[in-house]
Motif scaffolding. Structure first.
Motif, PDB file in Angstrom:
ATOM      1  N   ALA A  37     -19.335 -52.273 -23.834  1.00  0.00           N
ATOM      2  CA  ALA A  37     -19.609 -53.459 -24.652  1.00  0.00           C
ATOM      3  C   ALA A  37     -19.261 -54.730 -23.899  1.00  0.00           C
ATOM      4  O   ALA A  37     -18.297 -54.769 -23.130  1.00  0.00           O
ATOM      5  N   ILE A  38     -20.067 -55.767 -24.132  1.00  0.00           N
ATOM      6  CA  ILE A  38     -19.705 -57.099 -23.662  1.00  0.00           C
ATOM      7  C   ILE A  38     -18.712 -57.684 -24.664  1.00  0.00           C
ATOM      8  O   ILE A  38     -18.630 -57.229 -25.805  1.00  0.00           O
ATOM      9  N   LEU A  39     -17.962 -58.684 -24.255  1.00  0.00           N
ATOM     10  CA  LEU A  39     -16.842 -59.170 -25.064  1.00  0.00           C
ATOM     11  C   LEU A  39     -17.059 -60.617 -25.498  1.00  0.00           C
ATOM     12  O   LEU A  39     -16.579 -61.551 -24.858  1.00  0.00           O
ATOM     13  N   GLY A  40     -17.827 -60.789 -26.557  1.00  0.00           N
ATOM     14  CA  GLY A  40     -17.988 -62.117 -27.136  1.00  0.00           C
ATOM     15  C   GLY A  40     -18.706 -63.105 -26.248  1.00  0.00           C
ATOM     16  O   GLY A  40     -18.480 -64.308 -26.341  1.00  0.00           O
ATOM     17  N   THR A  41     -19.569 -62.624 -25.380  1.00  0.00           N
ATOM     18  CA  THR A  41     -20.332 -63.511 -24.507  1.00  0.00           C
ATOM     19  C   THR A  41     -21.688 -62.886 -24.244  1.00  0.00           C
ATOM     20  O   THR A  41     -21.914 -61.716 -24.550  1.00  0.00           O
ATOM     21  N   SER A  42     -22.613 -63.665 -23.698  1.00  0.00           N
ATOM     22  CA  SER A  42     -23.901 -63.106 -23.301  1.00  0.00           C
ATOM     23  C   SER A  42     -23.736 -62.308 -22.016  1.00  0.00           C
ATOM     24  O   SER A  42     -22.740 -62.445 -21.301  1.00  0.00           O
ATOM     25  N   LEU A  43     -24.724 -61.485 -21.718  1.00  0.00           N
ATOM     26  CA  LEU A  43     -24.711 -60.723 -20.475  1.00  0.00           C
ATOM     27  C   LEU A  43     -24.694 -61.678 -19.285  1.00  0.00           C
ATOM     28  O   LEU A  43     -25.390 -62.689 -19.277  1.00  0.00           O
ATOM     29  N   THR A  44     -23.886 -61.356 -18.275  1.00  0.00           N
ATOM     30  CA  THR A  44     -23.798 -62.183 -17.071  1.00  0.00           C
ATOM     31  C   THR A  44     -24.265 -61.394 -15.852  1.00  0.00           C
ATOM     32  O   THR A  44     -24.421 -60.173 -15.904  1.00  0.00           O
ATOM     33  N   GLU A  45     -24.454 -62.100 -14.746  1.00  0.00           N
ATOM     34  CA  GLU A  45     -24.837 -61.433 -13.507  1.00  0.00           C
ATOM     35  C   GLU A  45     -23.745 -60.470 -13.049  1.00  0.00           C
ATOM     36  O   GLU A  45     -24.038 -59.415 -12.482  1.00  0.00           O
ATOM     37  N   ASN A  46     -22.494 -60.828 -13.278  1.00  0.00           N
ATOM     38  CA  ASN A  46     -21.398 -59.920 -12.919  1.00  0.00           C
ATOM     39  C   ASN A  46     -21.465 -58.625 -13.723  1.00  0.00           C
ATOM     40  O   ASN A  46     -21.171 -57.546 -13.203  1.00  0.00           O
ATOM     41  N   HIS A  47     -21.826 -58.732 -15.001  1.00  0.00           N
ATOM     42  CA  HIS A  47     -22.013 -57.524 -15.813  1.00  0.00           C
ATOM     43  C   HIS A  47     -23.096 -56.637 -15.203  1.00  0.00           C
ATOM     44  O   HIS A  47     -22.931 -55.417 -15.081  1.00  0.00           O
ATOM     45  N   VAL A  48     -24.212 -57.260 -14.832  1.00  0.00           N
ATOM     46  CA  VAL A  48     -25.342 -56.501 -14.282  1.00  0.00           C
ATOM     47  C   VAL A  48     -24.944 -55.801 -12.985  1.00  0.00           C
ATOM     48  O   VAL A  48     -25.268 -54.632 -12.764  1.00  0.00           O
ATOM     49  N   LYS A  49     -24.222 -56.513 -12.122  1.00  0.00           N
ATOM     50  CA  LYS A  49     -23.780 -55.915 -10.859  1.00  0.00           C
ATOM     51  C   LYS A  49     -22.877 -54.716 -11.118  1.00  0.00           C
ATOM     52  O   LYS A  49     -22.966 -53.697 -10.429  1.00  0.00           O
ATOM     53  N   THR A  50     -22.003 -54.843 -12.107  1.00  0.00           N
ATOM     54  CA  THR A  50     -21.117 -53.730 -12.453  1.00  0.00           C
ATOM     55  C   THR A  50     -21.917 -52.541 -12.967  1.00  0.00           C
ATOM     56  O   THR A  50     -21.674 -51.392 -12.580  1.00  0.00           O
ATOM     57  N   ILE A  51     -22.879 -52.807 -13.836  1.00  0.00           N
ATOM     58  CA  ILE A  51     -23.708 -51.735 -14.398  1.00  0.00           C
ATOM     59  C   ILE A  51     -24.413 -50.966 -13.293  1.00  0.00           C
ATOM     60  O   ILE A  51     -24.349 -49.731 -13.219  1.00  0.00           O
ATOM     61  N   PHE A  52     -25.084 -51.690 -12.395  1.00  0.00           N
ATOM     62  CA  PHE A  52     -25.875 -51.024 -11.362  1.00  0.00           C
ATOM     63  C   PHE A  52     -25.020 -50.491 -10.215  1.00  0.00           C
ATOM     64  O   PHE A  52     -25.539 -49.802  -9.337  1.00  0.00           O
ATOM     65  N   LYS A  53     -23.757 -50.796 -10.232  1.00  0.00           N
ATOM     66  CA  LYS A  53     -22.850 -50.173  -9.263  1.00  0.00           C
ATOM     67  C   LYS A  53     -22.628 -48.704  -9.612  1.00  0.00           C
ATOM     68  O   LYS A  53     -22.397 -47.868  -8.737  1.00  0.00           O
ATOM     69  N   PHE A  54     -22.732 -48.386 -10.917  1.00  0.00           N
ATOM     70  CA  PHE A  54     -22.409 -47.034 -11.364  1.00  0.00           C
ATOM     71  C   PHE A  54     -23.606 -46.235 -11.867  1.00  0.00           C
ATOM     72  O   PHE A  54     -23.517 -45.019 -12.007  1.00  0.00           O
ATOM     73  N   THR A  55     -24.711 -46.890 -12.160  1.00  0.00           N
ATOM     74  CA  THR A  55     -25.882 -46.161 -12.648  1.00  0.00           C
ATOM     75  C   THR A  55     -27.141 -46.938 -12.305  1.00  0.00           C
ATOM     76  O   THR A  55     -27.085 -48.144 -12.021  1.00  0.00           O
ATOM     77  N   ASN A  56     -28.287 -46.253 -12.349  1.00  0.00           N
ATOM     78  CA  ASN A  56     -29.570 -46.919 -12.108  1.00  0.00           C
ATOM     79  C   ASN A  56     -30.364 -47.110 -13.396  1.00  0.00           C
ATOM     80  O   ASN A  56     -31.488 -47.614 -13.354  1.00  0.00           O
ATOM     81  N   SER A  57     -29.780 -46.697 -14.521  1.00  0.00           N
ATOM     82  CA  SER A  57     -30.506 -46.779 -15.790  1.00  0.00           C
ATOM     83  C   SER A  57     -29.603 -47.375 -16.863  1.00  0.00           C
ATOM     84  O   SER A  57     -28.475 -46.925 -17.055  1.00  0.00           O
ATOM     85  N   VAL A  58     -30.111 -48.390 -17.569  1.00  0.00           N
ATOM     86  CA  VAL A  58     -29.311 -49.049 -18.597  1.00  0.00           C
ATOM     87  C   VAL A  58     -30.167 -49.285 -19.838  1.00  0.00           C
ATOM     88  O   VAL A  58     -31.360 -49.587 -19.743  1.00  0.00           O
TER      89      VAL A  58
END
Length: 586
Positions: A286-307
């Motif tokens: 979950a994101i924490l009271g904010t919109s999705l950021t580029e840092n969130h995206v980088k973290t996501i794709f560091k661990f998986t290729n599908s979101v």
């Protein structure tokens, strides 16, 4: 660790240097020798064909399946789940060394403060969890029961209750009175006019927020009071250890169970993550009271290729989804996939999973919209495509978004789809220019290497004196070295090129060509003043060694660039093959 000291960086480098990484990994994994490398089934993901590679010479491991990589310290931290200090201690004992400490500089002191804060938050969380033992937590227990959370789930996420601080915590905080402004900054305490320490999470159910290493960096809190005076939910404020735009709640719990999940489901709140986990949806964050950021995206794709991004089905949900698409589009490589899932009005993941169960919920995920569908369909609803003006406007609005896609094949397919929708082939003309600029932006830039620039100085001095030495390297490819940021490299490449193009050129003629170059004159003067290398055989041997060293510098810097890129955005197939060739180089 000693007060005001930290483990020496030089000691860490030495430890990595002397540790036999093959011996270390072979203690836990069956490695098979294959040429220069050792291979095995990857310990970080399930596979049938070995793709986990260890290079003894470079003291490095890399998996071509899941992209896990690192040195001996990284392996212990990732494989055994220990912290950095524990990994250092184990390697030190293995090599029979005493750990070397050094004084903290300002940056290190800041890092030391962080470690202190981590320790304080850890102790505070234990106090919050211990509160379940006492009768004053009865109302909080009843609330969690009504929300349907079982004991295993509560323990899995270390959910607690914000009671009054006990004496143990108070003593720790009092000992840190010089850092009280930092403690207030991390949002756990407030100090009243009388100097009394108060718990900001008093009478709140607490949800520890962890970074990817499992360290608690903040808390979320849900009040159990219905006074409508204080906010229902609060989070710790942003601080030196907590940035909302970088943290995904539940990420630590996900990767602790599976380092590279097949997909991640991104929801809005921590109660959604917790309820989904209870129903065996083990890949929700979950994101924490904010919109999705580029840092969130980088973290996501560091661990998986599908979101999969999950949103409410109302207008606010669709607006949030559109903001998400505009962020993630710039990270859509060819091997990545993004979906958008919209729930019925009035439902959130917590509510719908309890009504429908896991099987139906996962069918919703399967039927969620692909990024391409969501993008095109959004504009189809707004624009009349029955006339040429509408088609032109559709293309004008969609094309700039497609241009941002970095994946060549995905971008090409999107332009094909756009052409099909408007009935005009625009792909070839539109895709050429952006692709060219993308390639230019991603060309590797190698950092300056300090002491290694001495190699260039030697090469230039020797070429000034012996222009015919270039004949020993007829296949030297100048273009591969043009981006290396070593002092004097451009001058060396110019001299080398002149000497190769004009085989009969001598030192005097070279001097005339480069007489206006300050560095050239300085190096030539040094050569003459110090009687630089008298014997021709020695000069030739040193020149050859220096050329081989220059090649090694370029290869190592290219390797470092590829590993850095892998950590940030991942590698394509050709780049992964290049890593394998470099690590296999004899």
């Amino acid at each position: 660790m000693l007060k005001n000291k930290k483990i020496s960086n030089e000691f860490v480098k030495e430890l990595i240097e002397i540790t036999d990484i093959v011996e270390l990994i072979q203690n836990d994994i069956n490695l098979q020798e294959k040429g220069k490398n050792y291979v095995a089934l990857c310990p970080f993901h399930k596979e049938k064909t070995p793709s986990f590679t260890v290079n003894k010479e470079k003291r490095f491991y890399y998996c071509f399946g899941c992209s896990s990589h690192g040195n001996s310290i990284d392996f212990l931290m990732n494989y055994k789940g220990v912290g950095f200090v524990e990994a250092i201690k184990e390697l030190s004992e293995m090599n029979g060394l005493e750990i070397v400490y050094e004084e903290l500089n300002n940056f290190s002191k800041r890092e030391n403060f962080k470690r202190i804060f981590y320790g304080i938050l850890h102790e505070i969380n234990k106090t919050f969890i211990d509160s379940w033992k006492y009768s004053f937590s009865y109302s909080a227990k009843r609330y969690l029961q009504r929300r349907g959370l079982d004991q295993n789930t509560i323990q899995h996420f270390s959910i607690g209750f914000g009671s009054i601080f006990d004496d143990k915590i108070k003593k720790k905080i009092i000992q840190m009175k010089n850092y009280s402004h930092h403690l207030k900054e991390i949002g756990i305490i407030k100090i009243n006019e009388k100097g009394r320490i108060l718990n900001k999470f008093h009478n709140r159910i607490t949800f520890p927020i962890r970074n990817r290493r499992g360290m608690i960096v903040a808390f979320g809190g849900r009040t159990i009071l219905n006074d409508h005076i204080q906010p229902k939910y609060i989070n710790s404020p942003e601080s030196v250890i907590f940035k909302k735009g970088k943290i995904l709640y539940g990420m630590y719990e996900v990767i602790k169970e599976q380092n590279h999940p097949s997909k991640l489901l991104v929801v809005e709140g921590y109660m959604d993550v917790i309820s989904l986990k209870q129903f065996q949806i083990n890949y929700a964050v979950a994101i924490l009271g904010t919109s999705l950021t580029e840092n969130h995206v980088k973290t996501i794709f560091k661990f998986t290729n599908s979101v999969v991004f999950c949103f409410d089905g109302d207008q606010a949900g669709y607006s949030a989804a559109w903001r998400t698409l505009k962020i993630i589009i710039s990270y859509m490589e060819d091997d990545r996939q993004a979906r958008f899932m919209f729930l019925p009005n009035g439902y959130d993941p917590d509510k719908i999973i309890r009504e429908e169960g896991k099987e139906k919920f996962e069918k919703r995920i399967e039927k969620s919209h692909l990024l391409s569908y969501f993008l095109f369909n959004r504009f189809k609803k707004k624009i009349d495509l029955s006339n040429n003006e509408g088609k032109a406007r559709f293309s004008t609005l969609v094309s700039p978004i497609i241009y941002k896609i970095p994946g060549y094949v995905f971008k090409k397919c999107m332009f094909n789809e756009l052409s099909h929708i408007i009935g005009v082939s625009i792909q070839d003309r539109s895709i050429k220019k952006p692709l060219k600029s993308t390639i230019q932006k991603k060309s590797p830039k190698i950092k300056k290497l300090g002491n290694q620039s001495r190699t260039i100085s030697i090469l230039i001095k020797l070429l000034i004196k012996n222009p015919n030495f270039v004949r020993y390297f007829p296949n030297f490819n100048i273009s591969k070295y043009e981006n290396i940021k070593l002092f004097g490299i451009k001058l060396f490449l110019k001299i080398f090129n002149i000497c190769r193009n004009y085989p009969e050129i001598d030192s005097n003629q070279l001097e005339k060509r480069f007489n206006n170059d300050v560095l050239f004159r300085k190096l030539k003067e040094d050569s003459e003043n110090h009687n630089f290398f008298l014997e021709k055989k020695i000069e030739r041997r040193i020149f050859q060694d220096a050329m081989f060293h220059l090649t090694s510098i370029a290869v190592n810097e290219r390797f470092n660039f590829l590993i850095s890129k892998e950590r940030k955005i991942g590698l394509n197939i050709k780049e992964k093959e290049e890593v394998l060739r470099i690590t296999s180089r004899k």
